[in-house]
Scaffold this motif. Sequence first.
Motif, mmCIF file in Angstrom:
data_model
loop_
_atom_site.group_PDB
_atom_site.id
_atom_site.type_symbol
_atom_site.label_atom_id
_atom_site.label_comp_id
_atom_site.label_asym_id
_atom_site.label_seq_id
_atom_site.Cartn_x
_atom_site.Cartn_y
_atom_site.Cartn_z
ATOM 1 N N GLN A 42 16.455 -13.234 -1.662
ATOM 2 C CA GLN A 42 16.131 -12.756 -3.021
ATOM 3 C C GLN A 42 17.092 -11.641 -3.446
ATOM 4 N N ARG B 55 -0.619 -12.753 -9.754
ATOM 5 C CA ARG B 55 -2.096 -12.677 -9.846
ATOM 6 C C ARG B 55 -2.573 -13.134 -11.228
ATOM 7 N N ARG C 37 0.039 -9.150 5.929
ATOM 8 C CA ARG C 37 1.006 -8.659 4.930
ATOM 9 C C ARG C 37 1.924 -7.607 5.542
ATOM 10 N N ASP D 217 1.079 -14.309 2.991
ATOM 11 C CA ASP D 217 2.456 -14.809 3.146
ATOM 12 C C ASP D 217 3.221 -14.589 1.851
ATOM 13 N N LYS E 214 3.813 1.481 -4.521
ATOM 14 C CA LYS E 214 4.834 1.011 -5.464
ATOM 15 C C LYS E 214 4.251 0.869 -6.881
ATOM 16 N N GLY E 215 3.078 0.231 -6.962
ATOM 17 C CA GLY E 215 2.456 0.004 -8.274
ATOM 18 C C GLY E 215 2.108 1.326 -8.948
ATOM 19 N N THR E 216 1.558 2.258 -8.168
ATOM 20 C CA THR E 216 1.153 3.556 -8.715
ATOM 21 C C THR E 216 2.377 4.318 -9.222
ATOM 22 N N TYR F 241 -6.889 1.518 -8.830
ATOM 23 C CA TYR F 241 -7.796 2.633 -8.501
ATOM 24 C C TYR F 241 -7.903 2.771 -6.997
ATOM 25 N N ASN F 242 -8.544 3.868 -6.565
ATOM 26 C CA ASN F 242 -8.829 4.057 -5.157
ATOM 27 C C ASN F 242 -10.172 4.762 -5.065
ATOM 28 N N LEU G 222 3.751 10.842 -0.101
ATOM 29 C CA LEU G 222 2.315 11.032 0.134
ATOM 30 C C LEU G 222 1.607 11.369 -1.170
ATOM 31 N N GLY H 241 7.992 -4.721 -6.036
ATOM 32 C CA GLY H 241 7.643 -5.881 -5.202
ATOM 33 C C GLY H 241 8.686 -6.984 -5.251
ATOM 34 N N ARG I 193 -8.518 0.515 -1.931
ATOM 35 C CA ARG I 193 -7.976 0.230 -3.274
ATOM 36 C C ARG I 193 -8.923 -0.678 -4.062
ATOM 37 N N THR J 168 6.105 -8.445 -9.453
ATOM 38 C CA THR J 168 5.954 -9.883 -9.188
ATOM 39 C C THR J 168 4.527 -10.173 -8.718
ATOM 40 N N GLY K 201 0.791 -1.230 0.000
ATOM 41 C CA GLY K 201 0.000 0.000 0.000
ATOM 42 C C GLY K 201 0.818 1.273 0.000
HETATM 43 P P1 AP5 Z 1 2.139 -7.177 -4.378
HETATM 44 O O1 AP5 Z 1 1.151 -7.091 -5.445
HETATM 45 O O2 AP5 Z 1 3.546 -6.763 -4.638
HETATM 46 O O3 AP5 Z 1 1.532 -6.438 -3.116
HETATM 47 P P2 AP5 Z 1 2.152 -5.481 -2.000
HETATM 48 O O4 AP5 Z 1 3.628 -5.331 -1.894
HETATM 49 O O5 AP5 Z 1 1.450 -5.947 -0.800
HETATM 50 O O6 AP5 Z 1 1.861 -4.117 -2.543
HETATM 51 P P3 AP5 Z 1 0.516 -3.598 -2.980
HETATM 52 O O7 AP5 Z 1 0.246 -3.990 -4.405
HETATM 53 O O8 AP5 Z 1 -0.531 -3.998 -1.965
HETATM 54 O O9 AP5 Z 1 0.690 -2.043 -2.794
HETATM 55 P P4 AP5 Z 1 1.518 -0.968 -3.619
HETATM 56 O O10 AP5 Z 1 2.660 -0.507 -2.796
HETATM 57 O O11 AP5 Z 1 1.812 -1.408 -5.029
HETATM 58 O O12 AP5 Z 1 0.447 0.198 -3.603
HETATM 59 P P5 AP5 Z 1 -0.551 0.730 -4.756
HETATM 60 O O13 AP5 Z 1 0.188 1.530 -5.783
HETATM 61 O O14 AP5 Z 1 -1.445 -0.369 -5.223
HETATM 62 O O15 AP5 Z 1 2.231 -8.682 -3.810
HETATM 63 C C1 AP5 Z 1 1.073 -9.440 -3.515
HETATM 64 C C2 AP5 Z 1 1.468 -10.815 -2.981
HETATM 65 O O16 AP5 Z 1 2.244 -11.527 -3.985
HETATM 66 C C3 AP5 Z 1 2.403 -10.813 -1.755
HETATM 67 O O17 AP5 Z 1 1.669 -10.708 -0.553
HETATM 68 C C4 AP5 Z 1 3.107 -12.180 -1.902
HETATM 69 O O18 AP5 Z 1 2.286 -13.241 -1.493
HETATM 70 C C5 AP5 Z 1 3.299 -12.282 -3.411
HETATM 71 N N1 AP5 Z 1 4.601 -11.741 -3.855
HETATM 72 C C6 AP5 Z 1 4.789 -10.677 -4.689
HETATM 73 N N2 AP5 Z 1 6.100 -10.457 -4.895
HETATM 74 C C7 AP5 Z 1 6.763 -11.400 -4.171
HETATM 75 C C8 AP5 Z 1 8.139 -11.676 -3.964
HETATM 76 N N3 AP5 Z 1 9.118 -10.944 -4.539
HETATM 77 N N4 AP5 Z 1 8.462 -12.703 -3.133
HETATM 78 C C9 AP5 Z 1 7.529 -13.467 -2.543
HETATM 79 N N5 AP5 Z 1 6.198 -13.249 -2.696
HETATM 80 C C10 AP5 Z 1 5.811 -12.225 -3.505
HETATM 81 O O19 AP5 Z 1 -1.388 1.776 -3.878
HETATM 82 C C11 AP5 Z 1 -2.273 1.337 -2.878
HETATM 83 C C12 AP5 Z 1 -3.568 2.176 -2.925
HETATM 84 O O20 AP5 Z 1 -3.272 3.513 -2.556
HETATM 85 C C13 AP5 Z 1 -4.224 2.267 -4.305
HETATM 86 O O21 AP5 Z 1 -5.619 2.314 -4.148
HETATM 87 C C14 AP5 Z 1 -3.732 3.598 -4.870
HETATM 88 O O22 AP5 Z 1 -4.649 4.161 -5.792
HETATM 89 C C15 AP5 Z 1 -3.616 4.420 -3.597
HETATM 90 N N6 AP5 Z 1 -2.550 5.391 -3.637
HETATM 91 C C16 AP5 Z 1 -1.258 5.151 -3.980
HETATM 92 N N7 AP5 Z 1 -0.547 6.287 -3.887
HETATM 93 C C17 AP5 Z 1 -1.423 7.243 -3.447
HETATM 94 C C18 AP5 Z 1 -1.287 8.620 -3.136
HETATM 95 N N8 AP5 Z 1 -0.116 9.239 -3.262
HETATM 96 N N9 AP5 Z 1 -2.373 9.296 -2.692
HETATM 97 C C19 AP5 Z 1 -3.557 8.685 -2.557
HETATM 98 N N10 AP5 Z 1 -3.762 7.375 -2.844
HETATM 99 C C20 AP5 Z 1 -2.698 6.667 -3.289
#
Ligand code: AP5
Length: 215
Positions: A92, A36, A173, A57, A13-15, A139-140, A200, A85, A127, A31, A10
């Motif tokens: 790793q 997914r 997580r 996990d 990173k993706g954004t 999206y959010n 932010l 990610g 999200r 990743t 959260g």
């Molecule tokens: P992964 O998809 O990588 O999930 P994560 O690290 O938990 O990260 P997220 O995708 O939840 O968040 P993000 O930081 O990308 O935030 P986002 O941009 O979406 O991994 C999922 C699973 O896969 C793991 O739990 C694991 O099981 C496995 N996995 C993946 N890689 C692995 C590896 N290398 N090794 C082992 N297992 C692995 O933003 C979040 C929300 O906030 C969105 O709604 C967005 O619109 C909003 N937002 C973002 N920035 C802002 C802002 N500045 N202002 C307002 N809202 C915002």
Amino acid sequence: MKIILLGAPGAGKGTVAKLLSEIDGSVQISTGDILRAAVKAGSELGKEAKGYMDRGDLVPDSLIMKIMEARLQEPDCEKGFIMDGFPRTIPQAEELKSLLQKLSISLDFVVNLEVPRDVILDRLTTRRTCSNPACQEIYNIKSNPPNPDGTCKKCGSPVIQRDDETEEAILHRLETYNAKTAPLIGFYEKEGLLRSFRSLESKKTVEEIVKTLEA
Ligand code: AP5
């Protein structure tokens, strides 16, 4: 650019990765997105990964390294890449270091996105993600909503909540991040590659990253 994005679930990173890839065509390698898509396709990789992911996990290092070794040698990575990610554990990161040496690739730096925990919890519960594996637009419902009928603005597919977005999985997580991924901050600091950004506003963070790349 050739960078790694570190940050809690959260943190954005993706954004940030999507915005950076629009700048110079560097490819986003998530990743999470790869896993997914494998789950949705019902492939062997997806079947193996699903249980780990739904619980919050990490998927075993050996599976992830196999994916990344192949992915980094695809032609679209030659222009540049943004790793989102990955890496996620010290093993790793160590294996990645050897792999990059073997492929004669050097990183620009490692970006650490710093976001307060209350902001993270709010973002994760609000999200939504495009269900089309080839799109996965983020999206959010508060800051960046999809179309009013709940479809993706880019491809028109339904926008959904991920399977790992239950409160229980989100908390797990975050614990997993603190135990296994946060130590990478020290790892990359020692390597002299770490650059931290309080993040932010994603667009502002992207501007700061680009300035640091140019410096
Ligand atoms: P992964 O998809 O990588 O999930 P994560 O690290 O938990 O990260 P997220 O995708 O939840 O968040 P993000 O930081 O990308 O935030 P986002 O941009 O979406 O991994 C999922 C699973 O896969 C793991 O739990 C694991 O099981 C496995 N996995 C993946 N890689 C692995 C590896 N290398 N090794 C082992 N297992 C692995 O933003 C979040 C929300 O906030 C969105 O709604 C967005 O619109 C909003 N937002 C973002 N920035 C802002 C802002 N500045 N202002 C307002 N809202 C915002």
